[in-house]
Design an enzyme around this catalytic site. Structure first.
Site, PDB file in Angstrom:
ATOM      1  N   SER A   1       0.864  -1.185   0.000  1.00  0.00           N
ATOM      2  CA  SER A   1       0.000   0.000   0.000  1.00  0.00           C
ATOM      3  C   SER A   1       0.898   1.231   0.000  1.00  0.00           C
ATOM      4  O   SER A   1       2.092   1.141   0.292  1.00  0.00           O
ATOM      5  CB  SER A   1      -0.888  -0.001   1.241  1.00  0.00           C
ATOM      6  OG  SER A   1      -0.087   0.187   2.398  1.00  0.00           O
TER       7      SER A   1
ATOM      8  N   ASP B   1      -0.726  -1.602  -4.158  1.00  0.00           N
ATOM      9  CA  ASP B   1      -2.108  -1.838  -3.750  1.00  0.00           C
ATOM     10  C   ASP B   1      -2.833  -0.492  -3.590  1.00  0.00           C
ATOM     11  O   ASP B   1      -2.313   0.397  -2.905  1.00  0.00           O
ATOM     12  CB  ASP B   1      -2.076  -2.601  -2.412  1.00  0.00           C
ATOM     13  CG  ASP B   1      -3.428  -3.110  -1.978  1.00  0.00           C
ATOM     14  OD1 ASP B   1      -4.284  -3.368  -2.843  1.00  0.00           O
ATOM     15  OD2 ASP B   1      -3.624  -3.262  -0.750  1.00  0.00           O
TER      16      ASP B   1
ATOM     17  N   ASP C   1      -6.343   2.854  -8.281  1.00  0.00           N
ATOM     18  CA  ASP C   1      -7.661   2.886  -7.661  1.00  0.00           C
ATOM     19  C   ASP C   1      -8.346   4.200  -8.014  1.00  0.00           C
ATOM     20  O   ASP C   1      -8.214   5.200  -7.305  1.00  0.00           O
ATOM     21  CB  ASP C   1      -7.531   2.720  -6.140  1.00  0.00           C
ATOM     22  CG  ASP C   1      -8.887   2.690  -5.459  1.00  0.00           C
ATOM     23  OD1 ASP C   1      -9.900   2.900  -6.149  1.00  0.00           O
ATOM     24  OD2 ASP C   1      -8.932   2.455  -4.236  1.00  0.00           O
TER      25      ASP C   1
ATOM     26  N   GLU D   1     -10.139  -0.586 -10.444  1.00  0.00           N
ATOM     27  CA  GLU D   1     -11.220  -0.850  -9.481  1.00  0.00           C
ATOM     28  C   GLU D   1     -12.490  -0.094  -9.853  1.00  0.00           C
ATOM     29  O   GLU D   1     -12.451   1.063 -10.221  1.00  0.00           O
ATOM     30  CB  GLU D   1     -10.779  -0.435  -8.067  1.00  0.00           C
ATOM     31  CG  GLU D   1     -11.890  -0.626  -7.048  1.00  0.00           C
ATOM     32  CD  GLU D   1     -11.464  -0.338  -5.607  1.00  0.00           C
ATOM     33  OE1 GLU D   1     -10.308  -0.621  -5.266  1.00  0.00           O
ATOM     34  OE2 GLU D   1     -12.298   0.161  -4.835  1.00  0.00           O
TER      35      GLU D   1
HETATM   36  P1  13P Z   1      -7.918  -7.291   4.277  1.00  0.00           P
HETATM   37  O1  13P Z   1      -7.026  -6.414   5.086  1.00  0.00           O
HETATM   38  O2  13P Z   1      -9.339  -7.204   4.708  1.00  0.00           O
HETATM   39  O3  13P Z   1      -7.428  -8.691   4.206  1.00  0.00           O
HETATM   40  O4  13P Z   1      -7.914  -6.703   2.780  1.00  0.00           O
HETATM   41  C1  13P Z   1      -6.727  -6.654   2.054  1.00  0.00           C
HETATM   42  C2  13P Z   1      -6.903  -5.934   0.778  1.00  0.00           C
HETATM   43  O5  13P Z   1      -7.925  -6.032   0.128  1.00  0.00           O
HETATM   44  C3  13P Z   1      -5.790  -5.134   0.273  1.00  0.00           C
HETATM   45  O6  13P Z   1      -6.121  -4.446  -0.869  1.00  0.00           O
END
Ligand code: 13P
Length: 288
Positions: free
Chosen positions: A50, A85, A106, A136
């Site tokens: 992320s 991410d 995103d 997304e």
């Molecule tokens: P969780 O933290 O709910 O497992 O989700 C992870 C996610 O979707 C990262 O993009």
């Protein structure tokens, strides 16, 4: 093996009716635990980063160089994609420059026209550089300032519009949320998933918020076209619980138990066990 784009592993997963896990990384221990488990189980794997975790780990270049060096030092032979991410538009370009092999743009919070325009541009850039690109549609809920937002359900026509731009994989909101699911969660909307799958055909679909989704729902989602499942919180919970147990048992006070290599070991084992369980459930074991 050098980092690879997620395209081939996801095309194969979609055709073979299994899913590849994206496990988010936070530091060296996380990365090492996930890579070793993928290698042991001969599973392809996607390491998710992320923007916040990238900042925490001293920037995307530090992350990319660490992951590449680790793959070499640990002699990892399974396909590994290093993926941004929930990337912002600027974050995507930073990761492309840093040497990531996959990115997620995103654009779900932009009006659909702007999401389309920015995604179109990134499709072109990623195609030139051989990176995979995830888009997304339909915001995925989660906890923000203590309030848990329910996940949206994506509009299947908007999904088709974005899929047709040439992205590699598509995350569609189907009532899923990040973090722990609240007690009153209604479950995944398989109706939405089936409609999205119908409109997008071969496109590998991505299920975010993999933590805490019951196994039968995961299996059903895979049968309806999900080929990538993201897991983050579950590894964090497992790591924290194992570390707590170690400290509560007073092990950090025995001998050299305070040495970080000992202190963090139970947490690493817990991450490995979680990743193993997920890879088995997703069906990616032996697929590398
Ligand atoms: P969780 O933290 O709910 O497992 O989700 C992870 C996610 O979707 C990262 O993009």
């Amino acid at each position: 093996m050098p980092l690879v784009s997620a395209k081939e592993m996801l095309t194969r997963a979609k055709a073979g009716k299994y899913a590849v896990g994206q496990f988010n990384i936070n530091n060296l221990e996380w990365t090492k635990s996930i890579l070793l488990t993928a290698e042991e189980l001969k599973s392809p794997v996607i390491l998710g980063v992320s923007e916040g975790a990238g900042k925490y780990m001293c920037g995307f270049k530090t992350v990319a160089d660490m992951v590449k060096a680790m793959i070499e030092e640990l002699k990892i032979t399974v396909p590994v994609a290093l993926h941004l991410d929930h990337g912002s538009y600027e974050g995507c370009y930073k990761c492309i420059d840093a040497g990531f092999s996959s990115i997620m743009f995103d654009g779900s919070h932009y009006p659909i026209e702007e999401n389309v325009a920015k995604t179109t541009e990134l499709v072109k850039v990623c195609a030139e550089k051989g990176l995979s690109l995830e888009a997304e549609v339909g915001a995925i809920g989660g906890e923000e300032d203590g309030v848990v937002g329910m996940g949206e359900c994506a509009d299947p026509d908007e999904c088709k519009m974005i899929a047709d731009l040439g992205v590699t994989m598509l995350a569609a909101g189907i009532g899923n949320i990040h973090g722990k699911y609240p007690a009153n969660w209604k479950g995944l909307s398989f109706e939405t998933l089936a409609a999205v799958q119908e409109k997008t055909g071969e496109m590998p679909l991505v299920l975010h918020g993999g933590t805490g989704i019951p196994a039968d729902m995961i299996r059903k989602a895979i049968s309806l076209g999900v080929a990538k499942i993201n897991v983050n919180t579950e590894c964090q919970l497992a790591f924290a619980a194992a570390t707590r147990q170690y400290i509560e048992a007073g092990k950090d006070l025995e001998g050299k138990g305070f040495d970080p290599r000992k202190l963090l070991a139970p947490g690493c084992e817990a991450i490995k066990a979680t990743v193993k369980e997920k890879m088995e459930l997703f069906g990616s074991v032996g697929k590398a």
